[in-house]
Design a protein around this motif. Structure first.
Motif, PDB file in Angstrom:
ATOM      1  N   LYS A   3     -50.454   1.223 -66.735  1.00 20.72           N
ATOM      2  CA  LYS A   3     -49.214   1.123 -67.019  1.00 20.72           C
ATOM      3  C   LYS A   3     -48.445   2.460 -67.364  1.00 20.72           C
ATOM      4  N   ILE A   4     -47.817   3.280 -66.879  1.00 22.83           N
ATOM      5  CA  ILE A   4     -47.330   4.401 -67.289  1.00 22.83           C
ATOM      6  C   ILE A   4     -45.881   4.004 -68.230  1.00 22.83           C
ATOM      7  N   LEU A   5     -45.938   4.930 -69.345  1.00 21.41           N
ATOM      8  CA  LEU A   5     -44.664   5.060 -70.062  1.00 21.41           C
ATOM      9  C   LEU A   5     -43.657   6.074 -69.348  1.00 21.41           C
ATOM     10  N   LEU A   6     -42.700   5.531 -69.226  1.00 23.56           N
ATOM     11  CA  LEU A   6     -41.835   6.205 -67.787  1.00 23.56           C
ATOM     12  C   LEU A   6     -41.035   7.448 -68.609  1.00 23.56           C
ATOM     13  N   GLY A   7     -40.710   7.254 -70.064  1.00 26.48           N
ATOM     14  CA  GLY A   7     -40.100   8.476 -70.446  1.00 26.48           C
ATOM     15  C   GLY A   7     -38.745   8.946 -69.895  1.00 26.48           C
ATOM     16  N   THR A   8     -38.961  10.265 -69.410  1.00 22.91           N
ATOM     17  CA  THR A   8     -37.795  10.891 -68.827  1.00 22.91           C
ATOM     18  C   THR A   8     -37.699  10.908 -67.343  1.00 22.91           C
ATOM     19  N   MET A  89     -52.973   2.379 -59.578  1.00 28.61           N
ATOM     20  CA  MET A  89     -51.791   2.145 -60.280  1.00 28.61           C
ATOM     21  C   MET A  89     -51.187   0.620 -59.828  1.00 28.61           C
ATOM     22  N   SER A  90     -51.181  -0.369 -60.820  1.00 29.55           N
ATOM     23  CA  SER A  90     -50.936  -1.775 -60.780  1.00 29.55           C
ATOM     24  C   SER A  90     -49.251  -1.491 -60.174  1.00 29.55           C
ATOM     25  N   ILE A  91     -48.799  -2.375 -59.465  1.00 29.71           N
ATOM     26  CA  ILE A  91     -47.355  -2.576 -59.269  1.00 29.71           C
ATOM     27  C   ILE A  91     -46.625  -3.263 -60.163  1.00 29.71           C
ATOM     28  N   THR A  92     -45.751  -2.824 -61.015  1.00 29.03           N
ATOM     29  CA  THR A  92     -45.094  -3.585 -61.960  1.00 29.03           C
ATOM     30  C   THR A  92     -43.470  -3.234 -62.086  1.00 29.03           C
ATOM     31  N   ALA A  93     -42.915  -4.086 -62.544  1.00 22.61           N
ATOM     32  CA  ALA A  93     -41.312  -4.143 -62.284  1.00 22.61           C
ATOM     33  C   ALA A  93     -40.640  -2.802 -63.191  1.00 22.61           C
ATOM     34  N   GLU A  94     -41.479  -2.457 -64.092  1.00 22.11           N
ATOM     35  CA  GLU A  94     -41.161  -1.231 -65.252  1.00 22.11           C
ATOM     36  C   GLU A  94     -41.122  -0.081 -64.178  1.00 22.11           C
ATOM     37  N   ARG A  95     -42.361   0.001 -63.645  1.00 21.54           N
ATOM     38  CA  ARG A  95     -42.451   1.448 -62.725  1.00 21.54           C
ATOM     39  C   ARG A  95     -41.573   1.197 -61.501  1.00 21.54           C
ATOM     40  N   ASP A  96     -41.341   0.219 -60.892  1.00 17.80           N
ATOM     41  CA  ASP A  96     -40.274   0.106 -59.811  1.00 17.80           C
ATOM     42  C   ASP A  96     -39.038   0.526 -60.053  1.00 17.80           C
ATOM     43  N   GLU A  97     -38.581   0.604 -61.353  1.00 12.06           N
ATOM     44  CA  GLU A  97     -37.406   1.125 -61.701  1.00 12.06           C
ATOM     45  C   GLU A  97     -37.123   2.551 -61.325  1.00 12.06           C
ATOM     46  N   VAL A  98     -38.105   3.221 -61.337  1.00 20.13           N
ATOM     47  CA  VAL A  98     -38.270   4.762 -61.237  1.00 20.13           C
ATOM     48  C   VAL A  98     -38.914   5.023 -60.046  1.00 20.13           C
ATOM     49  N   ILE A  99     -39.773   4.544 -59.618  1.00 15.57           N
ATOM     50  CA  ILE A  99     -40.394   4.831 -58.265  1.00 15.57           C
ATOM     51  C   ILE A  99     -40.614   3.596 -57.332  1.00 15.57           C
ATOM     52  N   ASP A 100     -40.921   3.830 -56.075  1.00 18.09           N
ATOM     53  CA  ASP A 100     -41.374   2.438 -55.075  1.00 18.09           C
ATOM     54  C   ASP A 100     -42.590   2.475 -54.879  1.00 18.09           C
ATOM     55  N   PHE A 101     -43.206   1.211 -54.110  1.00 17.20           N
ATOM     56  CA  PHE A 101     -44.574   1.102 -54.118  1.00 17.20           C
ATOM     57  C   PHE A 101     -44.611   0.553 -52.526  1.00 17.20           C
ATOM     58  N   GLN A 103     -47.091  -2.087 -50.271  1.00 23.10           N
ATOM     59  CA  GLN A 103     -47.417  -3.351 -50.522  1.00 23.10           C
ATOM     60  C   GLN A 103     -49.115  -3.046 -51.247  1.00 23.10           C
ATOM     61  N   ASN A 104     -49.568  -4.198 -51.800  1.00 23.32           N
ATOM     62  CA  ASN A 104     -50.805  -4.022 -52.410  1.00 23.32           C
ATOM     63  C   ASN A 104     -51.850  -3.725 -51.710  1.00 23.32           C
ATOM     64  N   TYR A 105     -52.901  -2.750 -52.054  1.00 22.79           N
ATOM     65  CA  TYR A 105     -54.160  -2.514 -51.074  1.00 22.79           C
ATOM     66  C   TYR A 105     -55.528  -3.221 -52.098  1.00 22.79           C
ATOM     67  N   THR A 106     -55.170  -3.589 -53.395  1.00 22.99           N
ATOM     68  CA  THR A 106     -56.174  -4.371 -53.850  1.00 22.99           C
ATOM     69  C   THR A 106     -55.481  -5.773 -54.302  1.00 22.99           C
ATOM     70  N   GLN A 107     -56.440  -6.731 -54.734  1.00 22.86           N
ATOM     71  CA  GLN A 107     -55.827  -8.009 -55.479  1.00 22.86           C
ATOM     72  C   GLN A 107     -55.917  -7.357 -57.041  1.00 22.86           C
ATOM     73  N   GLY A 195     -51.770  -7.799 -64.307  1.00 26.36           N
ATOM     74  CA  GLY A 195     -51.176  -6.806 -63.417  1.00 26.36           C
ATOM     75  C   GLY A 195     -51.142  -7.496 -61.965  1.00 26.36           C
ATOM     76  N   GLY A 196     -50.506  -7.013 -61.254  1.00 23.86           N
ATOM     77  CA  GLY A 196     -50.461  -7.851 -59.684  1.00 23.86           C
ATOM     78  C   GLY A 196     -50.832  -6.933 -58.643  1.00 23.86           C
TER      79      GLY A 196
END
Length: 239
Positions: A3-8, A89-101, A103-107, A195-196
């Motif tokens: 989980k990345i702290l998104l900062g600036t 990097m796990s796909i999370t809603a917080e990260r998805d606000e800044v970058i795009d993902f 589909q998942n390649y691992t469970q 995580g998802g």
């Protein structure tokens, strides 16, 4: 996974599109085996290196590998230092606000606790180490335990050995080889499902690149080659 702290990062702007370049730059950490690490030849290696090379082949892209420290891996994607993040990097809603993902390649990979052999660890009220800005660090921070954070995965394990922490919480696939290779360290029975699943990060403007990698990931799921890689590198559950 992390989980990345998104900062600036949300304020950063990008110029151009990845596919306008001759080479797609694949950004990874290079410090989190078996997902990614630097081998004896000084090259990026691991599950994600093998996966990424195959995805680039199927997407008919010319790719090169770039390493970046975990804490700044999202901001440096957004600012254009590379074109993808493929770094456990796990796909999370917080990260998805800044970058795009993609589909998942691992469970989702279970998170496990590593401690000194024979230690009586209080997971609810003890001191738990985790890598800074990971989903494990966020999990501990929201619990009654005391969180101590470190910049690298190696430092979290060292903290257990030197008494700074009672246990470290990280992906089970990362901790299992460490426990297997060191008699003084053991995995505890308790696990956490956080995580998802893991996906590739791309800039929100790079929709064509995302589509190409999505198609390549899906083709590997369909023909079983992704599951074969997951089993080879012992990442976790197959699709």
């Amino acid at each position: 996974m992390k989980k990345i702290l998104l900062g600036t990062a949300a304020l950063a702007l990008t110029t151009g599109m990845a596919l306008a370049q001759d080479v797609v730059r694949m950004g990874t950490e290079g410090a989190y085996p078996p997902y990614n690490f630097i081998n004896d030849a000084g090259e990026v290696d691991g599950f994600e290196r093998e996966l990424g090379d195959e995805l680039c082949k199927r997407a008919e892209l010319t790719c090169e590998w770039v390493t970046n420290e975990w804490d700044s891996i999202i901001p440096n994607l957004v600012s254009g230092n590379y074109d993808t993040i493929i770094a456990g990097m796990s796909i999370t809603a917080e990260r998805d606000e800044v970058i795009d993902f993609t589909q998942n390649y691992t469970q989702p990979d279970p998170s496990a606790y590593l401690a000194l052999a024979g230690a009586d660890v209080d997971l609810k009220g003890g001191v738990i180490a985790a890598q800074t800005n990971t989903i494990q660090a966020g999990f501990v921070a929201e619990s009654a335990a005391t969180l101590v954070e470190f910049a690298t995965p190696d430092e979290t394990v060292a903290a257990v050995r030197n008494g700074e922490a009672d246990a470290v919480l990280a992906d089970k696939s990362y901790l299992t080889p460490i426990a297997d290779e060191n008699d003084d360290l053991v995995l505890l029975e308790q696990e956490e499902l956080i995580g998802g699943g893991v996906g590739m990060g791309v800039r929100e403007s790079d929709t064509e690149l995302k589509d190409k990698f999505n198609a390549a990931i899906q083709s590997m799921k369909d023909d079983g080659s992704l599951n074969a890689l997951i089993e080879k590198w012992e990442i976790g559950a197959t699709f």
